[in-house]
Design a protein around this motif. Structure first.
Motif, PDB file in Angstrom:
ATOM      1  N   ALA A   1       0.764  -1.343   0.066  1.00 58.62           N
ATOM      2  CA  ALA A   1      -0.049  -0.255   0.240  1.00 58.62           C
ATOM      3  C   ALA A   1       1.183   1.669  -0.267  1.00 58.62           C
ATOM      4  CB  ALA A   1      -1.035  -0.290   1.263  1.00 58.62           C
ATOM      5  N   ASP A   2       1.722   1.355   0.778  1.00 51.59           N
ATOM      6  CA  ASP A   2       2.698   2.386   0.746  1.00 51.59           C
ATOM      7  C   ASP A   2       3.133   2.943  -0.429  1.00 51.59           C
ATOM      8  OD1 ASP A   2       1.973   2.621   4.035  1.00 51.59           O
ATOM      9  OD2 ASP A   2       3.876   1.498   4.317  1.00 51.59           O
ATOM     10  N   ARG A   3       3.939   1.796  -1.193  1.00 53.71           N
ATOM     11  CA  ARG A   3       5.138   2.164  -1.617  1.00 53.71           C
ATOM     12  C   ARG A   3       3.813   2.259  -3.318  1.00 53.71           C
ATOM     13  NH1 ARG A   3       8.705   4.149  -3.884  1.00 53.71           N
ATOM     14  NH2 ARG A   3       8.954   3.147  -5.735  1.00 53.71           N
ATOM     15  N   LEU A   4       2.813   1.788  -3.743  1.00 52.65           N
ATOM     16  CA  LEU A   4       1.884   2.164  -4.476  1.00 52.65           C
ATOM     17  C   LEU A   4       1.123   3.445  -4.314  1.00 52.65           C
ATOM     18  CD1 LEU A   4      -0.746  -0.965  -4.681  1.00 52.65           C
ATOM     19  CD2 LEU A   4       0.789  -0.391  -6.807  1.00 52.65           C
ATOM     20  N   GLY A   5       1.071   3.801  -2.891  1.00 52.84           N
ATOM     21  CA  GLY A   5       0.555   5.955  -3.402  1.00 52.84           C
ATOM     22  C   GLY A   5       1.656   6.452  -3.001  1.00 52.84           C
ATOM     23  N   GLU A   6       3.187   5.723  -2.898  1.00 55.66           N
ATOM     24  CA  GLU A   6       4.241   6.719  -3.563  1.00 55.66           C
ATOM     25  C   GLU A   6       4.189   6.810  -5.051  1.00 55.66           C
ATOM     26  OE1 GLU A   6       7.100   4.568  -1.959  1.00 55.66           O
ATOM     27  OE2 GLU A   6       6.566   5.585   0.124  1.00 55.66           O
ATOM     28  N   LEU A   7       3.551   6.104  -5.652  1.00 51.61           N
ATOM     29  CA  LEU A   7       4.456   6.088  -7.237  1.00 51.61           C
ATOM     30  C   LEU A   7       2.945   6.214  -7.946  1.00 51.61           C
ATOM     31  CD1 LEU A   7       5.531   2.024  -7.250  1.00 51.61           C
ATOM     32  CD2 LEU A   7       6.772   4.408  -7.732  1.00 51.61           C
ATOM     33  N   LYS A   8       1.856   6.680  -7.411  1.00 54.89           N
ATOM     34  CA  LYS A   8       0.671   7.140  -8.274  1.00 54.89           C
ATOM     35  C   LYS A   8       0.247   6.283  -9.415  1.00 54.89           C
ATOM     36  CE  LYS A   8       1.583  11.878  -5.036  1.00 54.89           C
ATOM     37  NZ  LYS A   8       1.662  12.954  -5.623  1.00 54.89           N
ATOM     38  N   TRP A   9       0.420   5.673  -9.212  1.00 57.84           N
ATOM     39  CA  TRP A   9       0.340   4.493 -10.322  1.00 57.84           C
ATOM     40  C   TRP A   9      -1.681   5.002 -10.936  1.00 57.84           C
ATOM     41  CZ3 TRP A   9       3.328  -0.547 -10.398  1.00 57.84           C
ATOM     42  CH2 TRP A   9       4.333   0.122 -10.979  1.00 57.84           C
ATOM     43  N   THR A  10      -1.323   4.707 -11.903  1.00 60.47           N
ATOM     44  CA  THR A  10      -3.794   5.167 -12.378  1.00 60.47           C
ATOM     45  C   THR A  10      -3.484   3.458 -12.574  1.00 60.47           C
ATOM     46  OG1 THR A  10      -3.160   6.941 -13.804  1.00 60.47           O
ATOM     47  CG2 THR A  10      -5.117   6.088 -13.898  1.00 60.47           C
ATOM     48  N   GLU A  11      -5.119   3.237 -12.082  1.00 64.19           N
ATOM     49  CA  GLU A  11      -5.083   1.768 -11.735  1.00 64.19           C
ATOM     50  C   GLU A  11      -6.310   1.593 -12.238  1.00 64.19           C
ATOM     51  OE1 GLU A  11      -6.989  -1.263  -7.875  1.00 64.19           O
ATOM     52  OE2 GLU A  11      -6.865   1.092  -7.182  1.00 64.19           O
ATOM     53  N   PHE A  12      -6.639   0.432 -13.282  1.00 70.09           N
ATOM     54  CA  PHE A  12      -7.318   0.854 -14.844  1.00 70.09           C
ATOM     55  C   PHE A  12      -8.328   0.072 -13.843  1.00 70.09           C
ATOM     56  CE2 PHE A  12      -8.711  -2.771 -17.295  1.00 70.09           C
ATOM     57  CZ  PHE A  12      -8.571  -1.795 -18.842  1.00 70.09           C
ATOM     58  N   SER A  13      -9.552   0.889 -14.563  1.00 75.96           N
ATOM     59  CA  SER A  13     -11.034   0.801 -13.929  1.00 75.96           C
ATOM     60  C   SER A  13     -11.831   0.082 -15.512  1.00 75.96           C
ATOM     61  CB  SER A  13     -11.925   2.149 -14.062  1.00 75.96           C
ATOM     62  OG  SER A  13     -11.712   2.549 -14.711  1.00 75.96           O
ATOM     63  N   GLY A  14     -11.381  -0.663 -16.059  1.00 80.90           N
ATOM     64  CA  GLY A  14     -12.207  -1.244 -17.414  1.00 80.90           C
ATOM     65  C   GLY A  14     -12.157  -2.904 -17.056  1.00 80.90           C
ATOM     66  N   GLU A  15     -12.599  -3.933 -17.755  1.00 83.36           N
ATOM     67  CA  GLU A  15     -12.364  -5.586 -17.794  1.00 83.36           C
ATOM     68  C   GLU A  15     -11.515  -5.638 -18.376  1.00 83.36           C
ATOM     69  OE1 GLU A  15     -14.317  -7.007 -15.399  1.00 83.36           O
ATOM     70  OE2 GLU A  15     -14.730  -5.469 -14.305  1.00 83.36           O
ATOM     71  N   VAL A  16     -11.624  -5.195 -19.720  1.00 89.06           N
ATOM     72  CA  VAL A  16     -10.471  -6.173 -20.331  1.00 89.06           C
ATOM     73  C   VAL A  16      -9.647  -5.138 -21.125  1.00 89.06           C
ATOM     74  CG1 VAL A  16     -10.350  -7.737 -22.695  1.00 89.06           C
ATOM     75  CG2 VAL A  16     -12.206  -7.260 -21.396  1.00 89.06           C
ATOM     76  N   VAL A  17      -8.020  -5.730 -20.716  1.00 92.52           N
ATOM     77  CA  VAL A  17      -7.695  -4.817 -21.866  1.00 92.52           C
ATOM     78  C   VAL A  17      -7.119  -5.203 -22.712  1.00 92.52           C
ATOM     79  CG1 VAL A  17      -4.313  -4.670 -21.195  1.00 92.52           C
ATOM     80  CG2 VAL A  17      -6.074  -5.048 -18.792  1.00 92.52           C
ATOM     81  N   HIS A  18      -7.548  -4.940 -23.475  1.00 94.20           N
ATOM     82  CA  HIS A  18      -7.357  -4.767 -25.656  1.00 94.20           C
ATOM     83  C   HIS A  18      -6.079  -5.195 -25.661  1.00 94.20           C
ATOM     84  CE1 HIS A  18     -12.150  -4.720 -25.866  1.00 94.20           C
ATOM     85  NE2 HIS A  18     -11.880  -3.580 -24.511  1.00 94.20           N
ATOM     86  N   GLY A  19      -5.922  -6.497 -26.569  1.00 97.63           N
ATOM     87  CA  GLY A  19      -4.352  -6.297 -27.008  1.00 97.63           C
ATOM     88  C   GLY A  19      -3.056  -7.108 -26.089  1.00 97.63           C
ATOM     89  N   GLY A  20      -4.586  -7.133 -24.797  1.00 95.86           N
ATOM     90  CA  GLY A  20      -2.778  -7.697 -23.525  1.00 95.86           C
ATOM     91  C   GLY A  20      -3.097  -9.071 -23.403  1.00 95.86           C
ATOM     92  N   GLY A  21      -3.445  -9.924 -24.706  1.00 94.07           N
ATOM     93  CA  GLY A  21      -3.201 -11.517 -24.582  1.00 94.07           C
ATOM     94  C   GLY A  21      -3.855 -11.844 -23.578  1.00 94.07           C
ATOM     95  N   ASN A  22      -3.406 -12.419 -22.868  1.00 95.69           N
ATOM     96  CA  ASN A  22      -3.812 -13.504 -21.483  1.00 95.69           C
ATOM     97  C   ASN A  22      -3.153 -13.443 -19.840  1.00 95.69           C
ATOM     98  OD1 ASN A  22      -0.591 -14.361 -21.591  1.00 95.69           O
ATOM     99  ND2 ASN A  22      -1.586 -15.670 -19.967  1.00 95.69           N
TER     100      ASN A  22
END
Length: 242
Positions: free
Chosen positions: A146-167
């Motif tokens: 939790a702490d590290r993710l908070g520091e990085l401030k990455w964008t969390e994906f809100s969709g269901e499918v990562v199109h082109g992302g394979g398996n």
């Protein structure tokens, strides 16, 4: 499924971080794993065989690993860093995919975390100003980091499918169902020369795993390009044809 060079069929991965690419658009995840294996000079300890993998064989992809032939699915390790990398070099056969994922989940059951690297079609990114990187993490991973993710401030994906992302999403869901700490990190890319996308994926991963990878320096990334990248798009055209 696991074919190790020492003849055993199992390995103790307790406390390890496992990195797995998904075959996606531009092969950015696979290229990123190439960079990690080459830069850290991870040791190849064997292969994974499963009906979901199309069998291939070829010359080694890495200068430091020149005695080994490349295969469909290779296993690399650094025991001191407790780091395991899986490299995929062939497409997956869909009808065997669920069983393949089940076997991978069993292999990773004692890992401290599993990180899946992949990519998505650039045109699926609808907000131009937003980061080209997004992630999905299960609750176990979020609690542990939790702490590290908070520091990085990455964008969390809100969709269901990562199109082109394979398996990638299917593997993530299989890991999540077994409460294995899992993170799926991907970048929106376009087809073409995706070596820069792979480098940027490694940079993001290095920021998350700063204690294990230690690839970044004050002068930027210190990456070793694999020898296999010299022919990334095939041989050069011979002069004799002109």
């Amino acid at each position: 499924m696991l074919l190790l060079k020492d003849g055993s069929d199992s390995i103790n991965l307790e406390g390890f971080t496992a990195i797995v690419p998904s075959i996606g658009v531009g092969n950015a995840g696979q290229l990123a794993c190439d960079l990690i294996i080459s830069t850290l000079q991870l040791k190849r300890i064997g292969n994974i065989w499963h009906p979901a993998l199309i069998p291939i064989a070829g010359p080694s992809a890495f200068q430091h690993d020149s005695q080994n032939k490349a295969a469909s699915c290779e296993v690399y390790i650094d025991e001191s860093k407790k780091l395991l990398a899986i490299q995929l070099r062939s497409p997956l056969i869909s009808k065997h995919l669920d069983d393949f994922h089940t076997n991978l989940v069993n292999l990773f059951q004692k890992c401290s975390r599993v990180i899946i690297l992949t990519s998505s079609f650039g045109y699926e990114k609808h907000t131009i100003e937003a980061s080209p990187f997004e992630y999905i993490a299960n609750n176990v991973f979020k609690q542990n980091h939790a702490d590290r993710l908070g520091e990085l401030k990455w964008t969390e994906f809100s969709g269901e499918v990562v199109h082109g992302g394979g398996n990638a999403v299917k593997l993530y869901k299989a890991l999540d169902a077994s409460n294995v700490p899992a993170l799926l990190l991907f970048k929106y890319v376009l087809e073409g020369d995706n070596s820069m996308d792979a480098s940027q994926l490694v940079k993001q991963l290095d920021e998350l795993m700063e204690q294990e990878l230690k690839i970044s320096t004050v002068n930027g990334l210190k990456l070793t390009v694999p020898v296999s990248w010299k022919l990334l798009y095939g041989n050069e055209v011979g002069d004799l044809i002109f």
